[in-house]
Design a protein around this motif. Structure first.
Motif, PDB file in Angstrom:
ATOM      1  N   ALA A 137       0.844  -1.213   0.000  1.00  0.00           N
ATOM      2  CA  ALA A 137       0.000   0.000   0.000  1.00  0.00           C
ATOM      3  C   ALA A 137       0.863   1.240   0.000  1.00  0.00           C
ATOM      4  O   ALA A 137       0.574   2.233  -0.711  1.00  0.00           O
ATOM      5  N   LEU A 138       1.940   1.224   0.793  1.00  0.00           N
ATOM      6  CA  LEU A 138       2.856   2.366   0.827  1.00  0.00           C
ATOM      7  C   LEU A 138       3.547   2.545  -0.513  1.00  0.00           C
ATOM      8  O   LEU A 138       3.725   3.674  -0.993  1.00  0.00           O
ATOM      9  N   PHE A 139       3.924   1.408  -1.150  1.00  0.00           N
ATOM     10  CA  PHE A 139       4.554   1.473  -2.455  1.00  0.00           C
ATOM     11  C   PHE A 139       3.604   2.082  -3.488  1.00  0.00           C
ATOM     12  O   PHE A 139       4.018   2.916  -4.312  1.00  0.00           O
ATOM     13  N   ARG A 140       2.308   1.671  -3.442  1.00  0.00           N
ATOM     14  CA  ARG A 140       1.317   2.200  -4.371  1.00  0.00           C
ATOM     15  C   ARG A 140       1.103   3.691  -4.141  1.00  0.00           C
ATOM     16  O   ARG A 140       0.967   4.482  -5.087  1.00  0.00           O
ATOM     17  N   GLU A 141       1.108   4.099  -2.874  1.00  0.00           N
ATOM     18  CA  GLU A 141       0.884   5.511  -2.542  1.00  0.00           C
ATOM     19  C   GLU A 141       2.013   6.378  -3.057  1.00  0.00           C
ATOM     20  O   GLU A 141       1.791   7.489  -3.532  1.00  0.00           O
ATOM     21  N   ARG A 142       3.227   5.876  -3.014  1.00  0.00           N
ATOM     22  CA  ARG A 142       4.377   6.696  -3.396  1.00  0.00           C
ATOM     23  C   ARG A 142       4.672   6.645  -4.891  1.00  0.00           C
ATOM     24  O   ARG A 142       5.211   7.604  -5.456  1.00  0.00           O
TER      25      ARG A 142
ATOM     26  N   GLY B  55       2.318   5.179  -7.333  1.00  0.00           N
ATOM     27  CA  GLY B  55       1.128   5.109  -8.157  1.00  0.00           C
ATOM     28  C   GLY B  55       0.980   3.797  -8.885  1.00  0.00           C
ATOM     29  O   GLY B  55       0.067   3.636  -9.714  1.00  0.00           O
ATOM     30  N   ILE B  56       1.842   2.860  -8.627  1.00  0.00           N
ATOM     31  CA  ILE B  56       1.777   1.550  -9.276  1.00  0.00           C
ATOM     32  C   ILE B  56       1.085   0.579  -8.328  1.00  0.00           C
ATOM     33  O   ILE B  56       1.498   0.398  -7.184  1.00  0.00           O
ATOM     34  N   ALA B  57       0.043  -0.055  -8.798  1.00  0.00           N
ATOM     35  CA  ALA B  57      -0.722  -0.993  -7.967  1.00  0.00           C
ATOM     36  C   ALA B  57      -0.189  -2.403  -8.168  1.00  0.00           C
ATOM     37  O   ALA B  57      -0.067  -2.866  -9.302  1.00  0.00           O
ATOM     38  N   LEU B  58       0.143  -3.051  -7.070  1.00  0.00           N
ATOM     39  CA  LEU B  58       0.576  -4.443  -7.123  1.00  0.00           C
ATOM     40  C   LEU B  58      -0.579  -5.316  -6.670  1.00  0.00           C
ATOM     41  O   LEU B  58      -1.125  -5.134  -5.578  1.00  0.00           O
TER      42      LEU B  58
END
Length: 360
Positions: free
Chosen positions: A337-342, A344-347
Motif C-alpha cells: 500500500a505504501l509502495f502504491r501511494e508513493r 502510483g503503481i498498484a501491485l
C-alpha cells in the motif's frame, strides 16, 4: 582441529580401550586370580611394556624437550616432578581401584558402578576450586544426563539389586573422587614431564602400592600358565599402557578438568557394547536410552551453548518456529500500500491465493 578438541578425542579413545577391560578380567578371574592381585599386576605389566617405549622415545631429540637424547632421557625426573606422578599412581589408580573393589564387596557391582559415576560431579567441583573453571548450565545438564545414562546403561533400569552400607557407599564415593583426582594430578604432572613418562611412573607407583596391599605373588604362582601370560599381556597393553598413553597425551593439551570425567565416561558405553557383542547380554530399550544419554552428555559438555545460540542455523530455526504468517501478510500488505501511494503503481496481491505464500 583445535588442540583441546584433539585432546578430548584422545581421552575418548582411551575410554573406548578401557571398555575392553571386562574381556581380560573375566578370563583372568576364571584362572583363579583375585581382583586385587589382578589390579597390581595390570599396572606392573603396563610399566614393563612402557619401558621400551620410553627408551625409544628418549632417543628422539624432539621428545626430550631440551634434554640430551639418550635411552634414559625420559626416565629422568626430579623428586619434585615425581610427586604428582606418585599421586597419579597411588591415588588416581591404586586407591581408586582398592576402594572400588571394597565397594563391590560391600554393596554389590550395580551400586558400586553407580557410585563410581559420581566422578563428573567431583570433576566440576575440583575444576572450579583449583582452576577457576566456570560452572555453566550445560555442564550441570551434562552431569545429570551422564549420571542417569550410566545408571540406566549399567542396570537396565532394574534398581532392585541396590544395597546400602555406610562403608560401601563411602568407599564408592572415594573411588569416584579419586577418579576425578586422576585428571587433576595427571594435568599437573604433564606440565613438566612427557605424558609417556607420567604414564610409566604412575604405573610404577600404583603397581608397587597395590602389590604391597594385596601381596599377589601366591595368586599368580598358583595360576601361572601360558594362557595367563597371554591374557596379562593383552591386559597390560590395550586397556592399560596404550589407553593411558592416549589419556595422558590428551590431558597434556590443557583440557578442562571438569569435562574430562564426562568424556571418559564413554568407557561405560564401550563396556555395555562389549557385553552385548561379546557376551550376548540383553540390550533392552532402557539400556539403549542410557547409552544415548551418556553420548548426549558428552556432546552437551563439549558444546558452547552461547555460540550455538548465536549461530545462523539456530537463528533461522527460531525464526521459522516463531513465524506468524498472518502478521507477515499484514506487514507485506502495508508495504504494498505504501509502495502504491508513493509510486502510483498498484501491485495485485495474487500471491495470497497460492498455498506457498507462507514459505520464505
Amino acid at each position: 582441529m583445535k588442540k583441546s578438541n584433539l585432546g578430548y578425542v584422545l581421552v575418548l579413545i582411551a575410554a573406548l580401550m578401557w571398555g575392553t577391560i571386562g574381556i581380560f578380567v573375566n578370563g583372568i578371574s576364571a584362572l583363579g586370580v583375585s581382583s586385587q592381585s589382578m589390579a597390581a599386576f595390570r599396572l606392573l605389566t603396563g610399566a614393563i611394556m612402557m619401558a621400551p617405549v620410553l627408551a625409544f622415545m628418549g632417543c628422539r631429540s624432539n621428545a626430550c624437550e631440551g634434554r640430551v637424547a639418550t635411552p634414559w632421557a625420559l626416565f629422568k625426573a626430579s623428586p619434585k616432578e615425581l610427586v604428582p606422578c606418585a599421586l597419579v599412581g597411588i591415588v588416581g589408580l591404586a586407591v581408586a581401584n582398592t576402594c572400588y573393589y571394597e565397594c563391590m564387596g560391600e554393596v554389590g557391582m550395580s551400586t558400586a558402578s553407580v557410585l563410581l559415576y559420581t566422578s563428573p560431579v567431583f570433576g566440576v567441583m575440583l575444576g572450579r576450586v583449583l582452576y577457576r573453571e566456570d560452572v555453566t548450565p550445560n555442564k550441570l545438564v551434562a552431569i545429570v544426563f551422564n549420571i542417569v545414562g550410566c545408571v540406566l546403561a549399567v542396570t537396565s533400569g532394574d534398581l532392585s539389586g541396590f544395597h546400602f552400607s555406610a562403608w560401601g557407599v563411602a568407599s564408592g564415593v572415594i573411588a569416584g573422587l579419586c577418579g576425578a583426582l586422576l585428571a587433576v594430578f595427571s594435568r599437573m604432572a604433564t606440565k613438566t614431564l612427557h605424558p609417556l613418562a607420567v604414564t610409566f611412573w604412575g604405573f610404577v607407583f600404583g603397581g608397587c602400592f597395590m602389590a604391597v596391599l594385596s601381596a599377589p605373588w601366591s595368586d599368580m604362582a598358583s595360576a601361572m600358565s601360558p594362557q595367563l601370560i597371554l591374557l596379562f599381556g593383552g591386559f597390560g597393553f590395550i586397556p592399560t599402557a596404550l589407553a593411558y598413553i592416549f589419556y595422558m597425551q590428551g590431558l597434556s593439551m590443557d583440557l578442562e578438568t571438569s569435562k574430562v570425567p564426562v568424556v571418559a565416561s564413554f568407557e561405560t558405553v564401550a563396556t555395555v557394547l562389549v557385553g552385548i557383542g561379546v557376551y550376548a547380554e540383553s540390550s533392552g530399550a532402557i539400556k539403549v536410552l542410557g547409552i544415548v544419554l551418556v553420548l548426549m552428555s558428552i556432546l552437551i559438555m563439549n558444546t558452547d551453548l552461547s555460540k550455538l545460540r548465536n549461530s545462523v542455523i539456530v537463528k533461522r530455526i527460531v525464526e521459522s518456529m516463531t513465524f506468524k504468517p498472518n502478521a507477515w501478510w499484514t506487514e507485506k500488505s502495508q508495504d504494498m500500500a505504501l509502495f502504491r501511494e508513493r509510486t502510483g503503481i498498484a501491485l495485485e496481491p495474487t500471491v495470497q491465493e497460492s498455498p506457498w505464500y507462507f514459505v520464505r
